[in-house]
Design an enzyme around this catalytic site. Sequence first.
Site, PDB file in Angstrom:
ATOM      1  N   ASP A 233     165.030 -13.273  35.722  1.00 57.53           N
ATOM      2  CA  ASP A 233     166.108 -12.805  34.869  1.00 57.53           C
ATOM      3  C   ASP A 233     165.492 -12.734  33.461  1.00 57.53           C
ATOM      4  OD1 ASP A 233     168.751 -12.320  33.850  1.00 57.53           O
ATOM      5  OD2 ASP A 233     168.758 -14.413  33.182  1.00 57.53           O
TER       6      ASP A 233
ATOM      7  N   ASP B 239     167.467 -12.336  29.906  1.00 57.61           N
ATOM      8  CA  ASP B 239     168.206 -13.044  28.847  1.00 57.61           C
ATOM      9  C   ASP B 239     168.354 -14.533  29.192  1.00 57.61           C
ATOM     10  OD1 ASP B 239     168.804 -10.609  27.416  1.00 57.61           O
ATOM     11  OD2 ASP B 239     170.401 -10.205  28.848  1.00 57.61           O
TER      12      ASP B 239
HETATM   13  O1  LIG Z   1     175.188  -5.429  27.480  1.00 57.53           O
HETATM   14  P1  LIG Z   1     173.887  -5.487  28.223  1.00 57.53           P
HETATM   15  O2  LIG Z   1     172.688  -5.631  27.309  1.00 57.53           O
HETATM   16  O3  LIG Z   1     173.755  -4.358  29.189  1.00 57.53           O
HETATM   17  O4  LIG Z   1     173.888  -6.838  29.041  1.00 57.53           O
HETATM   18  C1  LIG Z   1     174.681  -7.106  30.179  1.00 57.53           C
HETATM   19  C2  LIG Z   1     174.541  -8.581  30.563  1.00 57.53           C
HETATM   20  O5  LIG Z   1     173.164  -8.916  30.636  1.00 57.53           O
HETATM   21  C3  LIG Z   1     172.895 -10.249  31.097  1.00 57.53           C
HETATM   22  O6  LIG Z   1     171.526 -10.464  31.139  1.00 57.53           O
HETATM   23  C4  LIG Z   1     173.539 -11.262  30.181  1.00 57.53           C
HETATM   24  O7  LIG Z   1     173.352 -12.557  30.701  1.00 57.53           O
HETATM   25  C5  LIG Z   1     175.036 -10.958  30.073  1.00 57.53           C
HETATM   26  O8  LIG Z   1     175.630 -11.875  29.184  1.00 57.53           O
HETATM   27  C6  LIG Z   1     175.242  -9.520  29.595  1.00 57.53           C
HETATM   28  O9  LIG Z   1     176.633  -9.216  29.549  1.00 57.53           O
HETATM   29 MG   LIG Z   2     170.277 -14.935  31.936  1.00 56.82          MG
END
Ligand SMILES: O=P(O)(O)OC[C@H]1O[C@@H](O)[C@H](O)[C@@H](O)[C@@H]1O
Ligand SMILES: [Mg+2]
Length: 217
Positions: free
Chosen positions: A8, A10
Site C-alpha cells: 500500500d 499512503d
Molecule cells: O483521493 P485519492 O488520492 O484518490 O485517494 C483515495 C484513498 O487512497 C488511500 O490510499 C487512502 O488511504 C485513503 O484515505 C484515500 O481516500
Molecule cells: Mg494506507
Amino acid sequence: MIKGIIFDLDGVLVSTDKLHFEAWKKLAQKLGIHDFTHEDNVRQKGVSRMESLEVVLEKTDNKYSAEEKEEFAETKNCYYVEMLKSLDSEAILKDAKEALIMLRERGLKIAIGSVSKNAPIILERTGLIDFIDEVSCGLDITRSKPDPEVFLVAADKLGLSYKECLVAEDSKAGIIAAKAANMKTLGVGPDHMNLDADYQSETLLSHVDWEEILSKN
Ligand SMILES: O=P(O)(O)OC[C@H]1O[C@@H](O)[C@H](O)[C@@H](O)[C@@H]1O
Ligand SMILES: [Mg+2]
C-alpha cells in the site's frame, strides 16, 4: 513461497496519510464541521475518495445531492494535490526505501496496491517509482478496499499467483482486502497491533522477520 510484495502507498511507504487528514479537515471546516477527528480519519484509510467523503458527512445533519458530493470530493482533492506539490523524498517513511532495496536484491517482485488515483504522482515526486516493478492504483480499479480488486490487479501485473504475494498495509480495509485475495499480510504503521495481520511491525524493517516470511511455503 512468497515471490512478490505488494505495498500500500499512503501510510506504508509515504507519510501522505497525514496530508489526506489535513485536506479532509479543511473540507470539513468549510462545511461547518469542526469536530472531524483522527479517529474519523482512521476509518478513511484504504477506502476511496467518495467513501472517505461519507465519513466526513456523517458528522453533519445536512443532506447533499450527488452533484454536491462530487464537488466536495473534488475540492478536497484540490487541497490535497496542492499539498502534494511540495512532496519530495523526505516524505518516504522510515525503513521504506531500505526495505524495497533489500527485497529487490533478494529477487522479489515489487508492486504498489493503492486505491489512490494520485499514486502515480506521489511515486514520481518521491522517486519511489525507481524501486517498483508495477503499479496498481485507483486508476486501474472500480472497487476500493476492502474489495481485493487492487491487489488482484497488482499480482496479475507482476505475473504472480495470488498466494505468491504478501501485502504490506496500514489499514483494516487493506488487510481484509488482502486476505480476501488469499494473500499473506504484514500490518505496519501506528495501528499495526490492531490490524489482525499475519505479521506486524511499526516499520518495514524493525521487528519484521523477513527471513521467516520469505522462507515459508
Ligand atoms: O483521493 P485519492 O488520492 O484518490 O485517494 C483515495 C484513498 O487512497 C488511500 O490510499 C487512502 O488511504 C485513503 O484515505 C484515500 O481516500
Ligand atoms: Mg494506507
